[in-house]
Design a protein around this motif. Structure first.
Motif, short mmCIF file in Angstrom:
data_model
loop_
_atom_site.label_atom_id
_atom_site.label_comp_id
_atom_site.label_asym_id
_atom_site.label_seq_id
_atom_site.Cartn_x
_atom_site.Cartn_y
_atom_site.Cartn_z
N ALA A 69 -4.98 8.82 0.87
CA ALA A 69 -4.28 7.61 1.29
C ALA A 69 -5.11 6.38 0.95
O ALA A 69 -6.34 6.43 0.96
CB ALA A 69 -4.01 7.66 2.79
N ILE A 70 -4.42 5.29 0.66
CA ILE A 70 -5.09 4.02 0.38
C ILE A 70 -5.35 3.33 1.71
O ILE A 70 -4.44 3.13 2.51
CB ILE A 70 -4.22 3.12 -0.51
CG1 ILE A 70 -4.02 3.77 -1.87
CG2 ILE A 70 -4.83 1.74 -0.65
CD1 ILE A 70 -3.06 3.04 -2.77
N ASN B 172 1.14 9.07 -6.11
CA ASN B 172 1.51 10.48 -5.90
C ASN B 172 2.56 10.95 -6.90
O ASN B 172 2.48 12.08 -7.39
CB ASN B 172 1.95 10.71 -4.46
CG ASN B 172 0.76 10.72 -3.52
OD1 ASN B 172 -0.29 11.29 -3.85
ND2 ASN B 172 0.89 10.10 -2.38
N ASN C 296 0.82 -1.21 0.00
CA ASN C 296 0.00 0.00 0.00
C ASN C 296 0.86 1.26 0.00
O ASN C 296 0.53 2.24 -0.68
CB ASN C 296 -0.97 0.01 1.18
CG ASN C 296 -2.15 -0.91 0.96
OD1 ASN C 296 -2.45 -1.30 -0.17
ND2 ASN C 296 -2.82 -1.26 2.03
N GLU C 297 1.95 1.25 0.76
CA GLU C 297 2.86 2.40 0.76
C GLU C 297 3.46 2.61 -0.63
O GLU C 297 3.57 3.74 -1.11
CB GLU C 297 3.97 2.21 1.79
CG GLU C 297 3.51 2.34 3.21
CD GLU C 297 4.57 1.90 4.22
OE1 GLU C 297 5.75 1.70 3.82
OE2 GLU C 297 4.22 1.75 5.40
N ARG D 66 2.10 1.65 -3.44
CA ARG D 66 1.02 2.14 -4.32
C ARG D 66 0.82 3.64 -4.14
O ARG D 66 0.68 4.36 -5.12
CB ARG D 66 -0.28 1.40 -4.01
CG ARG D 66 -0.36 0.03 -4.60
CD ARG D 66 -1.65 -0.67 -4.25
NE ARG D 66 -1.71 -1.98 -4.84
CZ ARG D 66 -2.43 -2.98 -4.35
NH1 ARG D 66 -3.16 -2.81 -3.26
NH2 ARG D 66 -2.42 -4.14 -4.95
N GLU D 67 0.78 4.08 -2.90
CA GLU D 67 0.60 5.51 -2.65
C GLU D 67 1.74 6.33 -3.24
O GLU D 67 1.51 7.37 -3.85
CB GLU D 67 0.51 5.78 -1.14
CG GLU D 67 -0.84 5.45 -0.57
CD GLU D 67 -0.97 5.86 0.88
OE1 GLU D 67 -0.50 6.97 1.23
OE2 GLU D 67 -1.54 5.09 1.66
N ARG E 248 -1.75 15.74 -4.52
CA ARG E 248 -1.57 14.42 -3.93
C ARG E 248 -2.91 13.71 -3.80
O ARG E 248 -3.95 14.32 -3.64
CB ARG E 248 -0.91 14.54 -2.55
CG ARG E 248 0.53 15.07 -2.64
CD ARG E 248 1.19 15.13 -1.28
NE ARG E 248 1.34 13.84 -0.66
CZ ARG E 248 2.32 12.96 -0.95
NH1 ARG E 248 3.19 13.25 -1.88
NH2 ARG E 248 2.41 11.82 -0.31
#
Length: 158
Positions: free
Chosen positions: A141-142, A128, A120-121, A123-124, A138
């Motif tokens: 958050a996912i 971004n 997930n980090e 992906r974010e 931006r």
């Protein structure tokens, strides 16, 4: 002079559209790997259905090929920061798939959540960087979805 400006404007539009298509394809592949389903299948009993696992592996292989193709397009047209973020996401996707479908033993819940958080980090970071490259703010958050919906066609927790 107007012709030159029109040409530049068309080139920028083409590049933005091409980047957007590549970003959507790459991110879609990340969400469609099926890691969650593979892990659940392996945890469901001591001897998971070999046919079902093979089917998931074939699907994941196709999604991985799509991801590689999108990553190649990104390498050709996206800024270096986007490519780096894409490569990190690609690695996080691969790590999560391997843990779900091939690692022995199957990762416990804590390890699984760590892999999901890392994915997930990544992906974010990718989202971004991609948004920044096309001059958007931006993204939100996912947050992982752990709801009741599950379908054989869509794995919400992949």
């Amino acid at each position: 002079m107007a012709l030159v400006l029109t040409g530049r404007r068309e080139h920028r539009k083409w590049l933005r559209d091409s980047l957007m298509d590549a970003y959507v394809d790459f991110l879609g592949a990340s969400f469609n790997r099926g890691s969650g389903r593979a892990r659940r299948l392996r945890l469901s009993n001591q001897a998971p259905d070999a046919r079902a696992l093979r089917s998931l592996q074939e699907r994941a292989s196709g999604v991985h090929a799509d991801s590689n193709e999108s990553l190649t397009r990104l390498r050709l047209i996206a800024p270096a920061s986007v490519v780096k973020a894409a490569e990190q996401l690609h690695t996080a996707d691969d790590d999560r798939w391997y843990a779900a479908a091939e690692a022995t033993p199957v990762p416990n819940e804590d390890e699984w959540r760590r892999l999901q958080a890392r994915q997930n980090e990544a992906r974010e970071r990718f989202i971004n960087e991609a948004r920044h490259s096309i001059r958007l703010d931006r993204a939100a958050a996912i947050t992982p979805y752990h709801g009741p919906y599950e379908s054989p066609l869509f794995d919400s927790r992949s």
